[in-house]
Scaffold this motif. Structure first.
Motif, PDB file in Angstrom:
ATOM      1  N   GLU A   1       0.851  -1.184   0.000  1.00 63.81           N
ATOM      2  CA  GLU A   1       0.000   0.000   0.000  1.00 63.81           C
ATOM      3  C   GLU A   1       0.890   1.239   0.000  1.00 63.81           C
ATOM      4  O   GLU A   1       1.686   1.439   0.917  1.00 63.81           O
ATOM      5  CB  GLU A   1      -0.912   0.012   1.221  1.00 63.81           C
ATOM      6  N   MET A   2       0.742   2.058  -1.037  1.00 63.34           N
ATOM      7  CA  MET A   2       1.476   3.310  -1.121  1.00 63.34           C
ATOM      8  C   MET A   2       0.712   4.340  -0.278  1.00 63.34           C
ATOM      9  O   MET A   2      -0.495   4.496  -0.444  1.00 63.34           O
ATOM     10  CB  MET A   2       1.574   3.817  -2.558  1.00 63.34           C
ATOM     11  N   ARG A   3       1.423   5.018   0.591  1.00 62.65           N
ATOM     12  CA  ARG A   3       0.788   6.000   1.470  1.00 62.65           C
ATOM     13  C   ARG A   3       1.366   7.371   1.174  1.00 62.65           C
ATOM     14  O   ARG A   3       2.582   7.572   1.233  1.00 62.65           O
ATOM     15  CB  ARG A   3       1.048   5.629   2.933  1.00 62.65           C
ATOM     16  N   GLU A   4       0.485   8.309   0.866  1.00 64.82           N
ATOM     17  CA  GLU A   4       0.932   9.676   0.609  1.00 64.82           C
ATOM     18  C   GLU A   4       1.257  10.369   1.920  1.00 64.82           C
ATOM     19  O   GLU A   4       0.460  10.385   2.852  1.00 64.82           O
ATOM     20  CB  GLU A   4      -0.156  10.466  -0.124  1.00 64.82           C
ATOM     21  N   ILE A   5       2.427  10.936   1.973  1.00 61.53           N
ATOM     22  CA  ILE A   5       2.837  11.741   3.125  1.00 61.53           C
ATOM     23  C   ILE A   5       2.858  13.213   2.723  1.00 61.53           C
ATOM     24  O   ILE A   5       2.393  14.072   3.473  1.00 61.53           O
ATOM     25  CB  ILE A   5       4.207  11.274   3.660  1.00 61.53           C
ATOM     26  N   LYS A   6       3.343  13.473   1.523  1.00 62.28           N
ATOM     27  CA  LYS A   6       3.423  14.839   1.016  1.00 62.28           C
ATOM     28  C   LYS A   6       3.345  14.755  -0.509  1.00 62.28           C
ATOM     29  O   LYS A   6       3.901  13.846  -1.116  1.00 62.28           O
ATOM     30  CB  LYS A   6       4.758  15.469   1.450  1.00 62.28           C
ATOM     31  N   HIS A   7       2.660  15.703  -1.118  1.00 63.71           N
ATOM     32  CA  HIS A   7       2.496  15.688  -2.575  1.00 63.71           C
ATOM     33  C   HIS A   7       2.664  17.104  -3.114  1.00 63.71           C
ATOM     34  O   HIS A   7       2.074  18.044  -2.588  1.00 63.71           O
ATOM     35  CB  HIS A   7       1.112  15.145  -2.940  1.00 63.71           C
ATOM     36  N   PRO A   8       3.456  17.294  -4.183  1.00 65.48           N
ATOM     37  CA  PRO A   8       3.690  18.639  -4.720  1.00 65.48           C
ATOM     38  C   PRO A   8       2.428  19.322  -5.253  1.00 65.48           C
ATOM     39  O   PRO A   8       2.345  20.547  -5.247  1.00 65.48           O
ATOM     40  CB  PRO A   8       4.709  18.417  -5.837  1.00 65.48           C
ATOM     41  N   PHE A   9       1.441  18.560  -5.676  1.00 67.73           N
ATOM     42  CA  PHE A   9       0.209  19.144  -6.193  1.00 67.73           C
ATOM     43  C   PHE A   9      -0.475  20.017  -5.136  1.00 67.73           C
ATOM     44  O   PHE A   9      -1.052  21.053  -5.447  1.00 67.73           O
ATOM     45  CB  PHE A   9      -0.747  18.037  -6.664  1.00 67.73           C
ATOM     46  N   LYS A  10      -0.358  19.611  -3.889  1.00 69.19           N
ATOM     47  CA  LYS A  10      -0.979  20.368  -2.792  1.00 69.19           C
ATOM     48  C   LYS A  10      -0.284  21.704  -2.560  1.00 69.19           C
ATOM     49  O   LYS A  10      -0.823  22.575  -1.895  1.00 69.19           O
ATOM     50  CB  LYS A  10      -1.014  19.536  -1.523  1.00 69.19           C
ATOM     51  N   SER A  11       0.927  21.855  -3.122  1.00 72.45           N
ATOM     52  CA  SER A  11       1.652  23.126  -3.052  1.00 72.45           C
ATOM     53  C   SER A  11       1.513  23.917  -4.352  1.00 72.45           C
ATOM     54  O   SER A  11       2.233  24.890  -4.565  1.00 72.45           O
ATOM     55  CB  SER A  11       3.136  22.867  -2.793  1.00 72.45           C
ATOM     56  N   GLY A  12       0.629  23.451  -5.233  1.00 70.21           N
ATOM     57  CA  GLY A  12       0.400  24.146  -6.490  1.00 70.21           C
ATOM     58  C   GLY A  12       1.319  23.729  -7.625  1.00 70.21           C
ATOM     59  O   GLY A  12       1.314  24.344  -8.694  1.00 70.21           O
ATOM     60  N   ILE A  13       2.120  22.697  -7.425  1.00 71.17           N
ATOM     61  CA  ILE A  13       3.028  22.223  -8.469  1.00 71.17           C
ATOM     62  C   ILE A  13       2.286  21.201  -9.324  1.00 71.17           C
ATOM     63  O   ILE A  13       1.792  20.196  -8.816  1.00 71.17           O
ATOM     64  CB  ILE A  13       4.302  21.603  -7.857  1.00 71.17           C
TER      65      ILE A  13
END
Length: 176
Positions: free
Chosen positions: A156-168
């Motif tokens: 299971e891949m777990r998102e911790i941080k994603h650049p899309f949430k910073s507008g990237i």
């Protein structure tokens, strides 16, 4: 002859398709035959469409989906998506039972199931029909318990941080 595995890459984090492609790259190194069937992707150009040709003849990519369902520029009726997903499932069963491939990747099949494009029993039937020496990888978020139960390996891949949430926005070569 070694017993094949059923492998599931699921979860909200990135990397499910990428993990499957990494396995394919490894298998090509041993001259194994690999087929990747993409259930959702299909209308956009993404890197693996071009790079997979460099891995031929061992690696075969078959994009059957009509593209991402219900997002961005999707204007296709849901019935069209269902028809394509059912066709992808039919091709998957043919490839898995053909005795040609060592590894068959069913990319984003879990999404297709979650979106109601195909049904669970049909996927379970495909898994059950595989010859003992064929490895199957199923990718996509929302893996059902019944599929997980049939699997030998589940990550299971777990998102911790994603650049899309910073507008990237998505980047060529990284995201597609």
């Amino acid at each position: 002859m070694t017993k094949g595995l059923v492998i599931v890459y699921t979860g909200k984090g990135k990397g499910k398709t990428t993990a499957a492609l990494g396995m394919a790259l490894r298998a090509v190194g041993y001259n194994h035959k690999i087929c990747m069937i993409q259930f959702i992707k299909g209308s956009w150009h993404y890197g693996e469409m071009t790079s997979s040709k460099r891995l031929e003849p061992e690696f075969e990519l078959t994009a059957i989906g009509k593209g991402f369902v219900g997002i961005l520029d999707d204007k296709s009726p849901i019935e069209d998506h269902k028809k394509m997903a059912e066709e992808a499932l039919k091709v998957a069963k043919e490839k898995i039972t053909s005795k040609i491939y060592n590894l068959v990747i069913l990319d984003e099949i879990n999404y297709a199931l979650n979106l109601g494009l195909i049904n669970l029993q049909d996927i379970l039937d495909v898994i059950a029909a595989r010859p003992d020496d064929v490895n199957i990888v199923l990718t996509g978020n929302h893996a059902r318990d019944e599929i997980i139960e049939k699997a030998d390996l589940v990550t299971e891949m777990r998102e911790i941080k994603h650049p899309f949430k910073s507008g990237i926005k998505a980047k060529k070569g990284i995201d597609f």
